[in-house]
Write an enzyme that holds these catalytic residues in place. Structure first.
Site, PDB file in Angstrom:
ATOM      1  N   TYR A 171       0.536 -53.305 -35.186  1.00 41.91           N
ATOM      2  CA  TYR A 171       1.457 -54.577 -35.063  1.00 41.91           C
ATOM      3  C   TYR A 171       2.123 -54.527 -36.157  1.00 41.91           C
ATOM      4  CZ  TYR A 171       2.487 -59.487 -34.844  1.00 41.91           C
ATOM      5  OH  TYR A 171       3.153 -60.785 -34.675  1.00 41.91           O
ATOM      6  N   LYS A 175       6.174 -54.363 -36.273  1.00 38.66           N
ATOM      7  CA  LYS A 175       7.025 -55.653 -36.510  1.00 38.66           C
ATOM      8  C   LYS A 175       7.915 -55.156 -37.876  1.00 38.66           C
ATOM      9  CE  LYS A 175       5.893 -58.589 -33.761  1.00 38.66           C
ATOM     10  NZ  LYS A 175       6.929 -59.314 -32.663  1.00 38.66           N
TER      11      LYS A 175
END
Length: 301
Positions: A171, A175
């Site tokens: 993640y 991002k």
């Protein structure tokens, strides 16, 4: 409905719940016509039984707004292309793209398998890229036809992408990639009338209910600092013509706080004007580090 997005056509991905739903409702309240995209999957990306996009469309229409649902997977080129087509076929134009869709498969790095790595980068980073590419192709064609748009893109990064987050290597990498993609897109697409910015929001959603558990007590003074709707006003402004001149920026937003994030930039420097040996390079590095503030801690440390 009148407002700062009156008659603009806005696409919001992952808009069936949480932040995306709040964004879709806020845009509609400011007069936008909204394409509500949600693939209807669970927190881990597996298919779900309901159709949350349709529910959000019904909410918008019940309040007197205009909206249409889109259910395709925007992490495929076909799905992303159909998202843009839905806006154009339904409303004849596309003004704003809000990339918000995502899910989690959290693991410590030693337990993170390739499928979980690929799945999270696919929906977050590839999903952002594909929708942006198809929207940008439309805006470029409009510019070449003499109709330069007032177009806006709002991407969704995270504090995890700016600082890192323990147990979220996939993640965090996705991002962080979204921030870099935002900077490149802002530079490349300016000639076509497109502004591209990113947010790093903190709010109560399915993805953060454990992370912010201690911050989810009853709100004080009637203000729920973790409500997703707190993030949406900035997103709506960035997605409107009123944000003219703001591009290539990352904003952190939580509760009533908005912060302009300052990214990598040159700090202290030493130049020998010749090649260092290893010991000298190490001494130079320590000298420079002594002149530099310590980095912010990684989330979870």
């Amino acid at each position: 409905m009148n407002g700062i997005c009156h008659r603009r056509v806005v696409v919001v991905t992952g808009a069936g719940r949480g932040l995306g739903r709040a964004h879709a409702l806020a845009f509609a309240a400011e007069g936008a016509r909204v394409v509500v995209n949600d693939h209807g999957v669970g927190l881990d990306g597996t298919p779900g039984p309901d159709t949350p996009a349709r529910q959000v469309v019904d909410e918008i229409r019940a309040a007197g707004g205009e909206a249409v649902a889109h259910h395709a997977d925007i992490a495929t080129s076909e799905g992303a292309a159909s998202l843009v087509r839905t806006a154009l076929d339904t409303y004849g134009r596309l003004d704003t793209l809000v990339n918000n869709a995502g899910f989690l498969r959290d693991r410590m790095l030693v337990n993170l398998d390739e499928d979980d790595w690929d799945a999270v980068l696919r929906v977050h980073l590839t999903g952002h890229f594909l929708t942006l590419r198809h929207a940008a192709a439309h805006w470029r064609a409009e510019t070449k036809a003499g109709r330069t748009p007032i177009a806006r893109v709002v991407n969704t990064s995270s504090g995890a992408g700016l600082l890192g987050s323990v147990g979220q290597g996939n993640y965090s990498a996705a991002k962080a990639g979204i921030v870099a993609l935002t900077l490149v897109a802002a530079a490349e697409l300016a000639r076509y009338g497109v502004q591209v910015n990113a947010i790093a929001p903190a709010a109560r959603t399915r993805m953060t209910e454990h992370t912010f558990a201690t911050a989810m007590a009853a709100p004080e003074n009637g203000f729920d600092a973790m409500a997703p709707a707190n993030v949406s006003p900035l997103v709506v402004w960035l997605g409107s013509a009123a944000s003219e001149g703001v591009t290539g920026r990352v904003f952190e937003t939580e509760g009533g706080r908005i912060t302009v994030m300052e990214g990598w930039r040159p700090g202290p420097t030493l130049d020998k004007a010749a090649r260092w040996n290893a010991a000298e390079a190490g001494e130079a590095a320590r000298t420079l580090l002594a002149r530099t503030p310590a980095p912010a801690p990684v989330y979870g440390t």
